[in-house]
Design a protein around this motif. Structure first.
Motif, mmCIF file in Angstrom:
data_model
loop_
_atom_site.group_PDB
_atom_site.id
_atom_site.type_symbol
_atom_site.label_atom_id
_atom_site.label_comp_id
_atom_site.label_asym_id
_atom_site.label_seq_id
_atom_site.Cartn_x
_atom_site.Cartn_y
_atom_site.Cartn_z
ATOM 1 N N LYS A 43 -20.652 -15.617 1.811
ATOM 2 C CA LYS A 43 -20.043 -14.803 2.860
ATOM 3 C C LYS A 43 -20.242 -13.326 2.572
ATOM 4 N N GLU A 44 -20.049 -12.521 3.600
ATOM 5 C CA GLU A 44 -20.164 -11.079 3.444
ATOM 6 C C GLU A 44 -18.912 -10.524 2.771
ATOM 7 N N ARG A 45 -19.074 -9.332 2.230
ATOM 8 C CA ARG A 45 -17.931 -8.668 1.618
ATOM 9 C C ARG A 45 -16.895 -8.354 2.689
ATOM 10 N N GLU A 46 -15.658 -8.673 2.386
ATOM 11 C CA GLU A 46 -14.570 -8.597 3.362
ATOM 12 C C GLU A 46 -13.538 -7.561 2.931
ATOM 13 N N PHE A 47 -13.178 -6.696 3.852
ATOM 14 C CA PHE A 47 -12.161 -5.685 3.589
ATOM 15 C C PHE A 47 -10.785 -6.334 3.571
ATOM 16 N N LEU A 48 -9.972 -5.929 2.581
ATOM 17 C CA LEU A 48 -8.605 -6.437 2.484
ATOM 18 C C LEU A 48 -7.573 -5.356 2.810
ATOM 19 N N GLY A 49 -7.798 -4.178 2.312
ATOM 20 C CA GLY A 49 -6.859 -3.102 2.553
ATOM 21 C C GLY A 49 -7.256 -1.869 1.784
ATOM 22 N N ALA A 50 -6.592 -0.766 2.120
ATOM 23 C CA ALA A 50 -6.902 0.492 1.455
ATOM 24 C C ALA A 50 -5.667 1.379 1.438
ATOM 25 N N ILE A 51 -5.663 2.279 0.475
ATOM 26 C CA ILE A 51 -4.577 3.233 0.342
ATOM 27 C C ILE A 51 -5.178 4.614 0.144
ATOM 28 N N ARG A 52 -4.597 5.594 0.815
ATOM 29 C CA ARG A 52 -5.052 6.959 0.650
ATOM 30 C C ARG A 52 -4.163 7.707 -0.346
ATOM 31 N N ARG A 53 -4.634 8.851 -0.799
ATOM 32 C CA ARG A 53 -3.878 9.691 -1.718
ATOM 33 C C ARG A 53 -2.513 10.045 -1.121
ATOM 34 N N SER A 54 -2.464 10.149 0.186
ATOM 35 C CA SER A 54 -1.214 10.468 0.881
ATOM 36 C C SER A 54 -0.174 9.364 0.760
ATOM 37 N N GLY A 55 -0.651 8.161 0.391
ATOM 38 C CA GLY A 55 0.255 7.018 0.293
ATOM 39 C C GLY A 55 0.177 6.063 1.463
ATOM 40 N N SER A 56 -0.558 6.442 2.502
ATOM 41 C CA SER A 56 -0.681 5.547 3.654
ATOM 42 C C SER A 56 -1.527 4.331 3.280
ATOM 43 N N VAL A 57 -1.086 3.171 3.711
ATOM 44 C CA VAL A 57 -1.734 1.907 3.364
ATOM 45 C C VAL A 57 -2.066 1.149 4.645
ATOM 46 N N HIS A 58 -3.225 0.528 4.644
ATOM 47 C CA HIS A 58 -3.643 -0.277 5.784
ATOM 48 C C HIS A 58 -4.170 -1.613 5.268
ATOM 49 N N TYR A 59 -3.899 -2.669 6.018
ATOM 50 C CA TYR A 59 -4.296 -4.014 5.620
ATOM 51 C C TYR A 59 -5.123 -4.677 6.711
ATOM 52 N N ALA A 60 -6.010 -5.555 6.263
ATOM 53 C CA ALA A 60 -6.725 -6.398 7.198
ATOM 54 C C ALA A 60 -5.790 -7.507 7.663
ATOM 55 N N ASP A 61 -5.978 -7.967 8.885
ATOM 56 C CA ASP A 61 -5.074 -8.961 9.464
ATOM 57 C C ASP A 61 -4.937 -10.238 8.637
ATOM 58 N N PRO A 62 -6.019 -10.765 8.036
ATOM 59 C CA PRO A 62 -5.897 -12.035 7.297
ATOM 60 C C PRO A 62 -4.944 -11.978 6.101
ATOM 61 N N VAL A 63 -4.677 -10.782 5.612
ATOM 62 C CA VAL A 63 -3.837 -10.686 4.415
ATOM 63 C C VAL A 63 -2.536 -9.944 4.667
ATOM 64 N N LYS A 64 -2.376 -9.427 5.863
ATOM 65 C CA LYS A 64 -1.179 -8.662 6.185
ATOM 66 C C LYS A 64 0.058 -9.552 6.015
ATOM 67 N N GLY A 65 1.033 -9.031 5.293
ATOM 68 C CA GLY A 65 2.248 -9.796 5.046
ATOM 69 C C GLY A 65 2.201 -10.637 3.786
ATOM 70 N N ARG A 66 1.021 -10.871 3.240
ATOM 71 C CA ARG A 66 0.889 -11.641 1.996
ATOM 72 C C ARG A 66 0.440 -10.763 0.824
ATOM 73 N N PHE A 67 -0.396 -9.783 1.113
ATOM 74 C CA PHE A 67 -0.932 -8.923 0.065
ATOM 75 C C PHE A 67 -0.303 -7.535 0.161
ATOM 76 N N THR A 68 -0.099 -6.919 -0.982
ATOM 77 C CA THR A 68 0.465 -5.567 -1.025
ATOM 78 C C THR A 68 -0.364 -4.703 -1.958
ATOM 79 N N ILE A 69 -0.766 -3.553 -1.454
ATOM 80 C CA ILE A 69 -1.529 -2.593 -2.246
ATOM 81 C C ILE A 69 -0.598 -1.470 -2.685
ATOM 82 N N SER A 70 -0.719 -1.112 -3.933
ATOM 83 C CA SER A 70 0.053 0.004 -4.445
ATOM 84 C C SER A 70 -0.781 0.749 -5.468
#
Length: 125
Positions: free
Chosen positions: A42-69
């Motif tokens: 499979k192709e490389r799949e985005f899970l989520g990202a966090i910026r220096r500002s602290g804003s975090v975004h998640y891909a739908d397949p992992v939203k609610g299950r995965f947490t980035i910090s």
């Protein structure tokens, strides 16, 4: 910059794992750090990202299950993964872009300048 990912392993479905990504070398005034994964064939799949500002975004397949910090004092990025599924089996990569990415570019692996070596997560049924 070197990114060293760790924390992968074998876990049963429904279990949890926490991945870590330690950054060393240069420091940046701003950045976007992300997690991707790649399953066999499979192709490389985005899970989520966090910026220096602290804003975090998640891909739908992992939203609610995965947490980035991130712990800026330790220069370490984390990915807490809960309620793991067999389909979460993949090699997990951390990445860093020394800019603050726009929302519509977060999931694009191109342009992330630095990548960790990957850590394997295997979820058994």
């Amino acid at each position: 910059v070197q990114l060293q990912a760790s924390g992968g392993g074998l876990v049963q479905a429904g279990g949890s794992l926490r991945l870590a990504c330690a950054a060393s070398g240069r420091t940046f005034g701003t950045y976007t750090m992300g997690w991707f994964r790649q399953a066999p064939g499979k192709e490389r799949e985005f899970l989520g990202a966090i910026r220096r500002s602290g804003s975090v975004h998640y891909a739908d397949p992992v939203k609610g299950r995965f947490t980035i910090s991130i712990d800026n004092a330790k220069n370490t990025l984390y990915l807490q993964m809960n309620r793991l599924k067999v389909e979460d089996t993949a090699i997990y990569y951390c990445t860093l872009d020394p800019t603050s990415r726009l929302y519509n570019r977060l999931a694009d692996p191109h342009g992330y300048e630095f990548w960790g070596q990957g850590t394997l997560v295997t979820v058994s049924s």
